[in-house]
Design a protein around this motif. Structure first.
Motif, PDB file in Angstrom:
ATOM      1  N   UNK A 186     -32.858  61.940 -19.634  1.00  0.00           N
ATOM      2  CA  UNK A 186     -33.040  61.337 -20.951  1.00  0.00           C
ATOM      3  C   UNK A 186     -31.944  60.306 -21.162  1.00  0.00           C
ATOM      4  N   UNK A 187     -32.300  59.190 -21.799  1.00  0.00           N
ATOM      5  CA  UNK A 187     -31.356  58.083 -21.993  1.00  0.00           C
ATOM      6  C   UNK A 187     -31.273  57.771 -23.487  1.00  0.00           C
ATOM      7  N   UNK A 188     -30.064  57.830 -24.048  1.00  0.00           N
ATOM      8  CA  UNK A 188     -29.859  57.692 -25.492  1.00  0.00           C
ATOM      9  C   UNK A 188     -28.592  56.911 -25.787  1.00  0.00           C
ATOM     10  N   UNK A 189     -28.575  56.241 -26.948  1.00  0.00           N
ATOM     11  CA  UNK A 189     -27.362  55.540 -27.365  1.00  0.00           C
ATOM     12  C   UNK A 189     -26.767  56.117 -28.641  1.00  0.00           C
ATOM     13  N   UNK A 205     -29.308  61.449 -30.852  1.00  0.00           N
ATOM     14  CA  UNK A 205     -30.211  61.442 -29.714  1.00  0.00           C
ATOM     15  C   UNK A 205     -29.651  62.176 -28.513  1.00  0.00           C
ATOM     16  N   UNK A 206     -28.365  61.977 -28.250  1.00  0.00           N
ATOM     17  CA  UNK A 206     -27.714  62.693 -27.155  1.00  0.00           C
ATOM     18  C   UNK A 206     -27.736  64.197 -27.433  1.00  0.00           C
ATOM     19  N   UNK A 207     -27.460  64.579 -28.672  1.00  0.00           N
ATOM     20  CA  UNK A 207     -27.522  65.994 -29.036  1.00  0.00           C
ATOM     21  C   UNK A 207     -28.924  66.553 -28.826  1.00  0.00           C
ATOM     22  N   UNK A 208     -29.931  65.778 -29.184  1.00  0.00           N
ATOM     23  CA  UNK A 208     -31.322  66.206 -29.054  1.00  0.00           C
ATOM     24  C   UNK A 208     -31.691  66.459 -27.593  1.00  0.00           C
ATOM     25  N   UNK A 233     -30.411  65.645 -16.835  1.00  0.00           N
ATOM     26  CA  UNK A 233     -29.391  64.600 -16.947  1.00  0.00           C
ATOM     27  C   UNK A 233     -29.554  63.922 -18.295  1.00  0.00           C
ATOM     28  N   UNK A 234     -28.448  63.784 -19.008  1.00  0.00           N
ATOM     29  CA  UNK A 234     -28.445  63.038 -20.269  1.00  0.00           C
ATOM     30  C   UNK A 234     -27.515  61.841 -20.085  1.00  0.00           C
ATOM     31  N   UNK A 280     -20.762  65.103 -27.185  1.00  0.00           N
ATOM     32  CA  UNK A 280     -22.000  65.595 -27.782  1.00  0.00           C
ATOM     33  C   UNK A 280     -23.051  65.997 -26.746  1.00  0.00           C
ATOM     34  N   UNK A 281     -22.742  65.786 -25.459  1.00  0.00           N
ATOM     35  CA  UNK A 281     -23.659  66.284 -24.439  1.00  0.00           C
ATOM     36  C   UNK A 281     -24.082  65.325 -23.356  1.00  0.00           C
ATOM     37  N   UNK A 282     -23.631  64.061 -23.412  1.00  0.00           N
ATOM     38  CA  UNK A 282     -23.991  63.124 -22.341  1.00  0.00           C
ATOM     39  C   UNK A 282     -23.275  63.512 -21.050  1.00  0.00           C
ATOM     40  N   UNK A 283     -23.999  63.457 -19.939  1.00  0.00           N
ATOM     41  CA  UNK A 283     -23.399  63.757 -18.636  1.00  0.00           C
ATOM     42  C   UNK A 283     -22.681  62.542 -18.071  1.00  0.00           C
ATOM     43  N   UNK A 284     -23.229  61.369 -18.308  1.00  0.00           N
ATOM     44  CA  UNK A 284     -22.604  60.106 -17.898  1.00  0.00           C
ATOM     45  C   UNK A 284     -22.818  59.103 -19.018  1.00  0.00           C
TER      46      UNK A 284
END
Length: 242
Positions: A195-198, A202-205, A213-214, A229-233
């Protein structure tokens, strides 16, 4: 992050993208639409002080459309009945004014157009060449038109947007539901997808949805915050994956 240390997105069963700030720079259009709508409204109603740019960040940014309208009007000591989401744009209710903004957004979008981020298009090309399915997961009810104007609609077979979420009674981000249901629509397991978020929400979701992978795209949200908040990269632009 050095390109050689980034994960290979073509190794995942699917990649699900947020829209605003990830594929398209839509925030500028939203800001313009809010400004245009409130300037017209304040002039017609004699509301003071006039709308200024800081109002967007103080009362509108990151909020649901109707909550933002109520918050900004309250800052000018204006209270209106809430109304109903089905209210027409000319209705003098919070929902009516929110729907009026939607009309102005569409007008601005059609007049000015919008171009997707080149790096995002390059990544879509790479995923398409590798046969990796993609989807868009957006809170916006304007996602269909944004994708169309940006020339991307035919490239997105699965669209989970604000219209679908409302129809299915799905809670908005940061709840995981929209991402999880979108993965189901694609026919993939979130644990094997990216999942790709800015945005923070969205990252939390995506993180709460158990995605394998977030990816956070830092368009101003802050890399440290996205990681926390949960992004891996976190990357500055999706061109880094190409």
């Amino acid at each position: 992050m050095p390109r050689e240390s980034l994960p290979d997105l073509t190794a995942y069963d699917a990649v699900l993208f947020d829209l605003d700030g990830v594929l398209t720079p839509t925030a500028d259009v939203h800001m313009h639409a809010w400004k245009t709508m409130f300037e017209e409204l304040f002039l017609a109603w004699g509301i003071e002080p006039p709308y200024v740019e800081s109002d967007y960040f103080d009362y509108l940014d990151g909020k649901k459309r109707y909550d933002g309208v109520a918050s900004l009007l309250r800052s000018r000591d204006v209270e209106l009945p809430w109304g109903d989401p089905s209210d027409p744009p000319e209705a003098d209710t919070v929902c009516g004014i929110g729907n009026r903004k939607n009309e102005v957004f569409a007008r601005v979008l059609r007049a000015e157009g919008i171009a997707p981020y080149p790096g995002s298009v390059a990544l879509l090309d790479k995923l398409d060449a590798a046969g990796v399915p993609v989807a868009v997961v957006s809170s916006s009810k304007n996602a269909e038109e944004v994708l169309t104007v940006a020339g991307l609609r035919e490239r997105i077979p699965v669209l989970m947007d604000g219209v679908v979420a409302e129809r299915e009674s799905l809670p908005s981000k940061p709840a995981p539901d929209v991402f999880v249901v979108a993965a189901r629509m694609v026919g993939v397991d979130p644990a094997r997808s990216a999942a790709v978020e800015d945005a923070h929400s969205g990252v939390q979701s995506a993180s709460a949805g158990g995605f394998g992978l977030v990816v956070g795209v830092d368009r101003g949200a802050g890399a440290d915050a996205l990681i926390a908040l949960g992004a891996d990269v976190v990357v500055q632009d999706l061109a880094e994956f190409v």
